[in-house]
Design a protein around this motif. Sequence first.
Motif, PDB file in Angstrom:
ATOM      1  N   PRO A 183       0.806  -1.225   0.000  1.00  0.00           N
ATOM      2  CA  PRO A 183       0.000   0.000   0.000  1.00  0.00           C
ATOM      3  C   PRO A 183       0.842   1.280   0.000  1.00  0.00           C
ATOM      4  O   PRO A 183       0.479   2.270  -0.645  1.00  0.00           O
ATOM      5  CB  PRO A 183      -0.814  -0.094   1.295  1.00  0.00           C
ATOM      6  CG  PRO A 183      -0.807  -1.527   1.653  1.00  0.00           C
ATOM      7  CD  PRO A 183       0.470  -2.087   1.133  1.00  0.00           C
ATOM      8  N   LEU A 184       1.967   1.260   0.673  1.00  0.00           N
ATOM      9  CA  LEU A 184       2.848   2.420   0.693  1.00  0.00           C
ATOM     10  C   LEU A 184       3.366   2.720  -0.707  1.00  0.00           C
ATOM     11  O   LEU A 184       3.374   3.876  -1.145  1.00  0.00           O
ATOM     12  CB  LEU A 184       4.008   2.185   1.660  1.00  0.00           C
ATOM     13  CG  LEU A 184       5.044   3.299   1.748  1.00  0.00           C
ATOM     14  CD1 LEU A 184       4.407   4.541   2.333  1.00  0.00           C
ATOM     15  CD2 LEU A 184       6.226   2.851   2.570  1.00  0.00           C
ATOM     16  N   VAL A 185       3.770   1.695  -1.428  1.00  0.00           N
ATOM     17  CA  VAL A 185       4.282   1.871  -2.785  1.00  0.00           C
ATOM     18  C   VAL A 185       3.175   2.387  -3.703  1.00  0.00           C
ATOM     19  O   VAL A 185       3.396   3.284  -4.521  1.00  0.00           O
ATOM     20  CB  VAL A 185       4.879   0.544  -3.308  1.00  0.00           C
ATOM     21  CG1 VAL A 185       5.197   0.627  -4.793  1.00  0.00           C
ATOM     22  CG2 VAL A 185       6.121   0.175  -2.521  1.00  0.00           C
ATOM     23  N   VAL A 186       1.967   1.857  -3.550  1.00  0.00           N
ATOM     24  CA  VAL A 186       0.845   2.298  -4.387  1.00  0.00           C
ATOM     25  C   VAL A 186       0.514   3.763  -4.102  1.00  0.00           C
ATOM     26  O   VAL A 186       0.344   4.563  -5.034  1.00  0.00           O
ATOM     27  CB  VAL A 186      -0.388   1.391  -4.164  1.00  0.00           C
ATOM     28  CG1 VAL A 186      -1.619   1.982  -4.815  1.00  0.00           C
ATOM     29  CG2 VAL A 186      -0.126  -0.009  -4.682  1.00  0.00           C
ATOM     30  N   PHE A 187       0.422   4.149  -2.837  1.00  0.00           N
ATOM     31  CA  PHE A 187       0.112   5.537  -2.497  1.00  0.00           C
ATOM     32  C   PHE A 187       1.200   6.487  -2.993  1.00  0.00           C
ATOM     33  O   PHE A 187       0.904   7.579  -3.487  1.00  0.00           O
ATOM     34  CB  PHE A 187      -0.073   5.710  -0.990  1.00  0.00           C
ATOM     35  CG  PHE A 187      -1.350   5.116  -0.479  1.00  0.00           C
ATOM     36  CD1 PHE A 187      -2.552   5.303  -1.138  1.00  0.00           C
ATOM     37  CD2 PHE A 187      -1.347   4.369   0.684  1.00  0.00           C
ATOM     38  CE1 PHE A 187      -3.721   4.754  -0.661  1.00  0.00           C
ATOM     39  CE2 PHE A 187      -2.516   3.816   1.175  1.00  0.00           C
ATOM     40  CZ  PHE A 187      -3.710   4.010   0.494  1.00  0.00           C
ATOM     41  N   MET A 188       2.449   6.100  -2.869  1.00  0.00           N
ATOM     42  CA  MET A 188       3.538   6.958  -3.338  1.00  0.00           C
ATOM     43  C   MET A 188       3.508   7.089  -4.860  1.00  0.00           C
ATOM     44  O   MET A 188       3.773   8.167  -5.400  1.00  0.00           O
ATOM     45  CB  MET A 188       4.889   6.401  -2.884  1.00  0.00           C
ATOM     46  CG  MET A 188       5.092   6.474  -1.381  1.00  0.00           C
ATOM     47  SD  MET A 188       4.966   8.139  -0.726  1.00  0.00           S
ATOM     48  CE  MET A 188       6.413   8.859  -1.406  1.00  0.00           C
ATOM     49  N   ALA A 189       3.175   6.019  -5.566  1.00  0.00           N
ATOM     50  CA  ALA A 189       3.092   6.081  -7.026  1.00  0.00           C
ATOM     51  C   ALA A 189       1.941   6.982  -7.466  1.00  0.00           C
ATOM     52  O   ALA A 189       2.088   7.781  -8.402  1.00  0.00           O
ATOM     53  CB  ALA A 189       2.917   4.682  -7.595  1.00  0.00           C
ATOM     54  N   VAL A 190       0.800   6.883  -6.795  1.00  0.00           N
ATOM     55  CA  VAL A 190      -0.339   7.744  -7.129  1.00  0.00           C
ATOM     56  C   VAL A 190       0.005   9.203  -6.824  1.00  0.00           C
ATOM     57  O   VAL A 190      -0.311  10.100  -7.623  1.00  0.00           O
ATOM     58  CB  VAL A 190      -1.603   7.285  -6.365  1.00  0.00           C
ATOM     59  CG1 VAL A 190      -2.714   8.311  -6.469  1.00  0.00           C
ATOM     60  CG2 VAL A 190      -2.067   5.935  -6.878  1.00  0.00           C
ATOM     61  N   ALA A 191       0.643   9.467  -5.708  1.00  0.00           N
ATOM     62  CA  ALA A 191       1.007  10.839  -5.352  1.00  0.00           C
ATOM     63  C   ALA A 191       2.018  11.418  -6.347  1.00  0.00           C
ATOM     64  O   ALA A 191       1.895  12.577  -6.765  1.00  0.00           O
ATOM     65  CB  ALA A 191       1.573  10.884  -3.940  1.00  0.00           C
ATOM     66  N   SER A 230       2.492  10.508  -9.519  1.00  0.00           N
ATOM     67  CA  SER A 230       1.861  10.735 -10.824  1.00  0.00           C
ATOM     68  C   SER A 230       0.904  11.928 -10.767  1.00  0.00           C
ATOM     69  O   SER A 230       0.803  12.691 -11.727  1.00  0.00           O
ATOM     70  CB  SER A 230       1.131   9.485 -11.296  1.00  0.00           C
ATOM     71  OG  SER A 230       0.073   9.165 -10.408  1.00  0.00           O
ATOM     72  N   GLY A 231       0.206  12.114  -9.659  1.00  0.00           N
ATOM     73  CA  GLY A 231      -0.669  13.274  -9.517  1.00  0.00           C
ATOM     74  C   GLY A 231       0.109  14.577  -9.499  1.00  0.00           C
ATOM     75  O   GLY A 231      -0.296  15.565 -10.129  1.00  0.00           O
ATOM     76  N   ALA A 232       1.222  14.596  -8.791  1.00  0.00           N
ATOM     77  CA  ALA A 232       2.048  15.807  -8.742  1.00  0.00           C
ATOM     78  C   ALA A 232       2.644  16.118 -10.114  1.00  0.00           C
ATOM     79  O   ALA A 232       2.672  17.278 -10.537  1.00  0.00           O
ATOM     80  CB  ALA A 232       3.161  15.638  -7.707  1.00  0.00           C
ATOM     81  N   SER A 233       3.076  15.091 -10.818  1.00  0.00           N
ATOM     82  CA  SER A 233       3.636  15.303 -12.155  1.00  0.00           C
ATOM     83  C   SER A 233       2.584  15.807 -13.130  1.00  0.00           C
ATOM     84  O   SER A 233       2.839  16.721 -13.917  1.00  0.00           O
ATOM     85  CB  SER A 233       4.239  14.003 -12.687  1.00  0.00           C
ATOM     86  OG  SER A 233       5.254  13.557 -11.831  1.00  0.00           O
ATOM     87  N   SER A 234       1.392  15.220 -13.080  1.00  0.00           N
ATOM     88  CA  SER A 234       0.348  15.647 -14.010  1.00  0.00           C
ATOM     89  C   SER A 234      -0.109  17.072 -13.702  1.00  0.00           C
ATOM     90  O   SER A 234      -0.399  17.843 -14.613  1.00  0.00           O
ATOM     91  CB  SER A 234      -0.832  14.680 -13.982  1.00  0.00           C
ATOM     92  OG  SER A 234      -1.418  14.655 -12.701  1.00  0.00           O
ATOM     93  N   PHE A 235      -0.170  17.463 -12.436  1.00  0.00           N
ATOM     94  CA  PHE A 235      -0.547  18.837 -12.105  1.00  0.00           C
ATOM     95  C   PHE A 235       0.536  19.819 -12.537  1.00  0.00           C
ATOM     96  O   PHE A 235       0.229  20.938 -12.964  1.00  0.00           O
ATOM     97  CB  PHE A 235      -0.831  18.995 -10.615  1.00  0.00           C
ATOM     98  CG  PHE A 235      -1.347  20.351 -10.267  1.00  0.00           C
ATOM     99  CD1 PHE A 235      -2.650  20.713 -10.575  1.00  0.00           C
ATOM    100  CD2 PHE A 235      -0.530  21.280  -9.659  1.00  0.00           C
ATOM    101  CE1 PHE A 235      -3.127  21.969 -10.279  1.00  0.00           C
ATOM    102  CE2 PHE A 235      -1.000  22.548  -9.360  1.00  0.00           C
ATOM    103  CZ  PHE A 235      -2.299  22.894  -9.674  1.00  0.00           C
ATOM    104  N   ALA A 236       1.793  19.417 -12.443  1.00  0.00           N
ATOM    105  CA  ALA A 236       2.877  20.294 -12.899  1.00  0.00           C
ATOM    106  C   ALA A 236       2.791  20.517 -14.405  1.00  0.00           C
ATOM    107  O   ALA A 236       2.952  21.650 -14.880  1.00  0.00           O
ATOM    108  CB  ALA A 236       4.232  19.696 -12.526  1.00  0.00           C
ATOM    109  N   VAL A 237       2.510  19.468 -15.156  1.00  0.00           N
ATOM    110  CA  VAL A 237       2.362  19.606 -16.609  1.00  0.00           C
ATOM    111  C   VAL A 237       1.139  20.460 -16.924  1.00  0.00           C
ATOM    112  O   VAL A 237       1.175  21.316 -17.809  1.00  0.00           O
ATOM    113  CB  VAL A 237       2.271  18.217 -17.277  1.00  0.00           C
ATOM    114  CG1 VAL A 237       1.863  18.325 -18.736  1.00  0.00           C
ATOM    115  CG2 VAL A 237       3.594  17.484 -17.146  1.00  0.00           C
TER     116      VAL A 237
END
Length: 83
Positions: free
Chosen positions: A15-23, A25-32
């Motif tokens: 779950p830690l790996v999944v949450f970190m991956a979602v966070a 990808s969300g931060a990267s997509s918002f930056a773009v």
Amino acid sequence: MGFFQLLKKNKELIPLVVFMAVAASGASSFAVYSLRKTDVIIDRKGNPEPWETVDPTVPQKLITINQEWKPVEELQKVRKATK
């Protein structure tokens, strides 16, 4: 020991790996998304006044409620005088 072997051995890390991956990808997509907006200047030499090309009919915020745009008469007079 590989990454997936580590996850198989320690299942509580999944779950830690999944949450970190979602966070991430969300931060990267918002930056773009933020870089594509018209109020962000990346190339100042190519377009020194990007606010002149903003379409007033397109909302500039992530969420816009009841936006109405009316041209300011004084600003229009100044633009005509300076051109």
